[in-house]
Design a protein around this motif. Structure first.
Motif, short mmCIF file in Angstrom:
data_model
loop_
_atom_site.label_atom_id
_atom_site.label_comp_id
_atom_site.label_asym_id
_atom_site.label_seq_id
_atom_site.Cartn_x
_atom_site.Cartn_y
_atom_site.Cartn_z
N GLU A 133 0.81 -1.22 0.00
CA GLU A 133 0.00 0.00 0.00
C GLU A 133 0.84 1.27 0.00
O GLU A 133 0.32 2.36 -0.12
CB GLU A 133 -0.95 0.00 1.20
N ALA A 134 2.16 1.13 0.15
CA ALA A 134 3.05 2.28 0.16
C ALA A 134 3.20 2.85 -1.26
O ALA A 134 3.18 2.09 -2.24
CB ALA A 134 4.42 1.88 0.70
N PRO A 135 3.29 4.16 -1.35
CA PRO A 135 3.51 4.76 -2.69
C PRO A 135 4.81 4.25 -3.29
O PRO A 135 5.80 4.06 -2.57
CB PRO A 135 3.57 6.25 -2.42
N THR A 136 4.82 4.04 -4.57
CA THR A 136 6.05 3.56 -5.22
C THR A 136 6.80 4.68 -5.88
O THR A 136 6.35 5.73 -6.10
CB THR A 136 5.73 2.50 -6.28
#
Length: 136
Positions: A133-136
């Motif tokens: 769910e972390a921004p890439t």
């Protein structure tokens, strides 16, 4: 006995019971969660009080082979610090072993280390994790 707790493997549970249990200790419950995931479990341990109220729970997911995964250990807020979580985890360990699993994995927040390592007998291990769910 009023404080008696009954522990059961694969006890029928309703989604409403699970939502109530999660909310009882301040957790965020998603309606439909239990109905969706229960079919993917090796099993689960439930704990009920003398009235039949769900007061503890742990789920054992698995890969169908050697690996089982302990998930969603929960104890009703009003029943914490009585050994219920330790007992449901112990029973889950025994059932995963009896099913032929070679490994039981668990992840947890750092503040729960003493519970899983000291009370339940898990050993620290190296592992990897990707936060999807972390921004890439």
């Amino acid at each position: 006995m009023r404080d008696e707790i009954t522990y059961t493997w694969r006890d029928p549970l309703t989604d409403d019971e699970m939502v109530d249990l999660v909310q009882s200790h301040g957790g965020y419950a998603v309606a439909g969660w239990w109905d969706q995931i229960s079919q993917h479990s090796l099993g689960w341990v439930s704990a009920r009080d003398h009235r039949g109220l769900l007061v503890g729970f742990v789920n054992v997911a698995w890969d169908g082979g050697d690996h089982a995964f302990l998930m969603d250990t929960k104890t009703r807020g009003s029943h914490q610090r009585r050994g219920i979580a330790t007992t449901v985890v112990g029973l889950a360990v025994a059932r995963a072993r009896a099913a032929g699993c070679a490994w039981l994995h668990v992840d947890f927040a750092p503040e729960l280390g003493a519970f899983y390592f000291d009370a339940c007998g898990f050993q620290p291990t190296d592992a990897g994790l990707i936060d999807l769910e972390a921004p890439t």
